[in-house]
Structures are given as C-alpha cells and as structure tokens.
Write a protein that holds these residues in place. Structure first.
Motif: not given
Length: 656
Positions: A593-621
C-alpha cells in the motif's frame, strides 16, 4: 436611568472601573485554554474481555453474545455495540445523555459479576473502561533507528518514557513495536520424554529458582541485619544451571534438555516509519489539560532528548492534534480581526468624525474583554464555537453605543450642552436599548438549555453572545455617555464662535461636508422607495411572500450533518485480511500500500511540472508526502491492531 449620570458625573471612577475590567480580562484571556471544540464527554462504558488463543467464532459465541444478552437490561442504555476478534471481545454501551457515568459503570459491573459463571473458565475477567476524551491520543510519534534497532525498545523505555510522563498535562505514554529482550528456552521433545519430564515441571523449576526470599534477621551487637536469599537471574548462564532432577546419581540440568538463548520476544506486530523499522509512541493528556500546551511541551522535550539518545534514533510526529487546532483557531481569529476592522471602518464611514468613531470603537474591546472574563469563570476554552460566537457578537456590540451617541448628538445639535446631553439623552433611550437587547438575547439564550451533544456545542454560543450583548449594554449606558461628555464639542452659538468655527476647517470637517451630499441623496432615494412601498402595499406583500416561499422550497436541497468536513491533510487506511492471516503477510500488504502511494505521489509531482509550494514552515520541498507510517499485526497495547490480520497505514499529505 442612573447609569449615564454615574458615568458622566464620575469619569475617573468610570475610567478606573473599565481599566480594572480590562486588566482582569487580559489575565483571564492569558489563562484560557485552546481547543478545537468544547469538551464533549458522552456517557460510554466499554467492556473488554480477553480469551487467549480462542478463535473469533468461539469468542463471539461464548463471550460476546453472553455478555451482550446480560448488558442489554442495564438502565438508561441507549445503544450497545460489539466487536469481536481473535482472543478479544469489546462491547460498548452508550447511555442516554445526562446519565451519571459512575452509576452506569456500577450497573455494568453488577451485570458482569452475575454472568461470569457462564463464561469459559480460562477467560480473563472482563475489564470495564469509562470513556474519557483524555484517553484519546493527542500525539502519535514514530521512532526509527539504524544501528540501535535491537536496543531501541530498551532505550525508549529508559530514556524517553519517563521524561515524557513527567511533563505537566501528560496522562500516559504508551508504545508498541520494537524488539523486546527475552530469554528463550527451546526444549527437546526427545530428551523430555527420555527423562520423563513435562512442560509443567520445567515451568515450575524456572519459577522456583527465579525469586529472592527473605531469611529472617541477624542481631550482632547493637546492629540488626536483614537477611535475604538472592535468587533472581542476572545472567542467562544461570538459567542453564537450573537443576531439574537427579538420575543415577547425576543432576539433570536445564541445559541438558534445552537450548537457552538471549534473544527477543516473538514479533506479533510490525511497525515502519518512513520505510524503516521502529516503534510508535502514543501520548495521552490528563483530563482537563490543554491539548495545545501539552503537545508543545512534548515537542520541546523531544528536541531535548534528541541530544541524549544515540544519534541514529529519529523522532517523527505522525499525528499532532495541536497543529490542526492551532490552524483552525488562527483562521477564525483572522475572521474576528477582519470583522472588527470592518466594523471600525464602517462606523467611521457613516459617522465621518474621528471623535465620534472613537467613542463607538472603544465599546468593542471592552465588551469582548468582559466576554473573556465570562469564559474563564465558566471554565470554557477558546475554540471554534466560542470564537464564532464572538464573530457574531462583534457586529452587535456597537449597536447600542450608536443609538446612544446618535441621541446625544441630536440633543447637542438642538443647543443642549454636551454634559447635560450625555446624561439625559442616554437616559431617554435606556429603556429602549434594554428592550432591543432583550429581544436579541431571547434568540440566543435558549441555546444554553439544549441537551445532549448539541447542547454542549451550542451552550457556549448562546452564553457568549448573551454575555457580550449585556456587556455592550453596560458600556453604552456608562462608558459612551462619559466619553461623549469629554470628546464631543458644543455647537457654536455666538457670532464670534461661529466665525472662529468657520476659520478652523479640519480635514475631517472637510471630508464630512464633501460626503454629506451623497448621504442626503441616499436618504432621498430611500424616502422615494419607502413612498412607493406604502403606495403599493399589495405588490410589496406579494413579492415578500414569493421570496419567502422560494426560500422555503430550497430547504429540502440543503444537506445536514453534525459537523462540517475537515481536511487535516492526513489519510488513515485501515485494512483487514482473512481472519488468522499471519502478521508477516499483513505487513507485506501494508508495504505494498505504501509503495502504491509513493508511486502515485511521483506521478502527481511529475504532472505539477516542479511548481510545488513551500511547506508551512517556508522550506522548499519536492514531495507531496510529509511522512508515511504503518503497523500490522496484533498488539498488547490498546492502540494497536487486535488481530494478526489487521493493519493500518497513516499518511501525511502536503498540498501541491
């Protein structure tokens, strides 16, 4: 009325009175706890029964149903629910709201005592638990290690548990997972049969040797010594030398028929955090403790402990109740602040005078401060309901002051001196203000008498709005006349005063004169609309009836729910495999289940084209996951799975 006269004639006493209330309110505000919602304590009693080694079917037939049948006759019982798993039965009795929890638990205990003889002989005595919101975990902490994984449980037990339990507000710290040291004795069946020994003989021999016994006292001179025979094992080698029997003149020892190893307990539950083996710690607060303060103290203590324990051990906050509480409260606080700001701006926009606006604005903080005092003495907390009540009341508290100020200004414009106008104008409208405030209170005050969970939720809403409106009434009849007598100016009467006033054209006066035409135009437009409505009464009544009917027709399409959905960014997946599935297979399923979640997460990050907002502490992620944690299998603790076939996956999500 005497209140306006008191305020105007004794300005120093009035000022000191309200300053005293201000100081008291600030102290009360600092002592108020912070929570998400008012504390709800349902009358719920749980009966937990353990039958080691029994199947789910046997537990249901011989334990759960027997207890359910007897508990169904308990007084004031509203609902009874049960769940059965391997070797465990849980029955929850939900009682009617208002039922005394102690009396309910005593009734349940008496019913269980009467039915114990009908249970199997090897069943443990049923345990009774009274529900308490403090028993719910407020923080879940994942612990991982690399080199210290074998000693992780021992390190956490010695170095972490005790400091956390000593923190103020912490009720208990529970843990599961990790490797626990155990001396394993592996017997040889052939040698047991050859010597004619049984498992009971081996068990008795080990238990008899592993004990320290008192041996009396010894008096030597003026000193009396206490003598003990030390027999507790301190080394695994001692266990090997335990004598079992004597045969043919030789002593048969435990090492002759068994293999003794210094190892670990059998793993019945698997835990992983961020892909590494480890443990899970559950932190519970004491009843009445503040969730936010306790979680903050735990986080601070964990930061200190990281410098004490081995460096390869890491802590991960899997679940922190205070984070969502703080974010939710901050959002509502922002709404209250913006509401107060717009009330001030609207007051200035219509009054167009700094002095009169100041008189109105001052009533807002004093009314809210009195509400904070009321909250403290009632034992309430700052939560979503109480802040919502303040957000509703913040627009009402200025109404009474505006009415008083308008009447005072009207008297001043007619030539009455400011001091006399402040007293008599406020007294004129005092009874009207009392009546209008009472009508509004009649809407909210009945919420105080609502029973059940809804009553607990809305009691603070009704009580706070009522207290705030009464405070605003007191401010309008004392503080507003007093400030008006000081800040307002009399209109010029003599020719000289009129000429001097004409020369002193301040920017506020210019703004007033420039906008006066717009307000007069608005008044004329409203007068024309009012004349039209009075001339066409039938049309107005028909249109009003149609609007009301249309609003009534939309009611069936409006959904209902106890509380709105909340997005905390956390996803919990609880799964069950067929009963009696081994814990190893359950753990393998959790990993998939965890492996499936990580695989889906990689697809979503790839579709976002690197435009990911910083976390709540202002750190890049570069990830949409804060952490992953899973546990699978049976646990001896109350927060683990209750069967080897049960698993749970916890995932903390971050917005893309």
């Amino acid at each position: 009325m005497k209140l306006p006269e008191f305020g105007v004639n004794r300005p120093v006493a009035t000022t000191m009175l309200f300053l005293g209330v201000l100081v008291l309110g600030i102290i009360c505000l600092m002592k108020l706890g912070v929570d998400l919602t008012p504390e709800i304590e349902p009358t719920r009693v749980t009966v937990a029964t353990v039958w080691q080694g029994a199947s789910c079917e046997d537990v249901e037939q011989k334990v759960t149903r027997v207890l359910e049948k007897r508990l169904g006759s308990v007084a004031n019982l509203d609902e009874i629910r049960s769940s059965t798993s391997e070797g465990r039965s849980n029955i929850t009795c939900q009682f009617a709201w208002g039922t005394n929890i102690d009396e309910a638990s005593n009734d349940v205990r008496s019913k269980i005592d009467a039915v114990k003889r009908n249970l199997p002989e090897d069943v443990d005595d049923p345990a009774i638990y009274k529900f308490d919101s403090a028993s719910m975990p407020i923080m879940v902490i994942g612990v991982t290690a690399r080199e210290s994984i074998e000693k992780l449980y021992e390190i956490i037990d010695d170095e972490v548990f005790q400091p956390l339990q000593r923190l103020e507000g912490v009720g208990a710290v529970d843990a599961f997972g990790g490797l626990q040291r155990q001396i394993n004795v592996t017997l040889s069946r052939e040698r047991l049969a050859g010597y004619g020994l049984t498992l009971r003989d081996i068990e008795s021999a080990i238990a008899n040797e592993n004990q320290t016994l008192p041996a009396g006292n010894l008096k030597v001179g003026i000193i009396e010594y206490t003598i003990r025979i030390l027999g507790d094992y301190v080394d695994p080698e001692q266990i090997k030398e335990i004598p079992l029997m004597q045969k043919d003149g030789a002593i048969v020892r435990l090492k002759d028929i068994a293999q003794i190893t210094d190892s670990f307990k059998e793993i019945t539950q698997y835990v992983e955090t961020m892909g590494r083996d480890g443990m899970i710690m559950i932190v519970q607060k004491r009843s009445g403790a503040n969730t936010v303060e306790v979680c903050e103290a735990v986080r601070t203590e964990l930061s200190r402990l990281e410098a004490v324990i081995p460096r390869d051990i890491e802590f991960f906050i899997v679940n922190d109740s205070s984070t969502f509480i703080t974010q939710s409260i901050d959002n509502v606080k922002g709404t209250v602040y913006w509401g107060g700001l717009f009330v001030i701006l609207v007051s200035f926009f219509f009054l167009r005078n700094i002095r009169t606006s100041l008189i109105i604005v001052v009533t807002i903080p004093f009314s809210l401060i009195i509400a904070f005092c009321f909250m403290y003495f009632m034992g309430w907390t700052i939560n979503m309901i109480s802040l919502s009540a303040l957000a509703i009341a913040i627009g009402m508290v200025v109404d009474n002051a505006i009415v008083v100020l308008e009447n005072i200004t009207s008297h001043v414009n007619r030539g009455v001196r400011v001091r006399e106008a402040s007293m008599f104008a406020a007294s004129e409208v005092g009874l009207s203000l009392l009546a209008s405030t009472a009508t509004t209170i009649c809407v909210f005050l009945p919420l105080v008498f609502v029973e059940g969970a809804s009553g607990i939720m809305f009691r603070q809403l009704g009580g706070l709005v009522t207290a705030t409106l009464l405070a605003s009434l007191g401010c309008a009849l004392t503080l507003t006349p007093m400030m008006s007598s000081i800040l307002l100016k009399s209109i010029p009467r003599s020719k000289r005063e009129i000429e001097e006033a004409g020369k002193k054209q301040s920017w506020s006066r210019k703004f007033y004169m420039r906008t006066e035409g717009y307000f007069l135009s608005f008044e004329r437009a409203y007068g024309n609309l009012l004349s039209f409505c009075l001339s066409h009464r039938g049309t107005v009544v028909i249109l009003s009836a149609l609007v009301i009917a249309a609003a009534m027709l939309t009611i069936p399409f409006v959904g209902t729910e106890f509380t709105p959905d909340q997005d905390t960014g956390e996803m919990n997946i609880r799964f069950q495999l067929p009963v009696s599935t081994r814990a190893e297979l359950t753990a393998h399923t959790a990993r998939k289940i965890v492996d499936t979640v990580y695989q889906k997460e990689k697809e979503l990050v790839a579709n976002s084209k690197g435009q990911i907002s910083p976390d709540e502490f202002g750190q890049p992620r570069d990830s949409a996951l804060r952490f992953t944690n899973w546990r699978a299998g049976r646990s001896s603790g109350g927060w683990g799975g209750r069967g080897s076939h049960i698993g749970q996956v916890n995932i903390k999500l971050l917005p893309l």
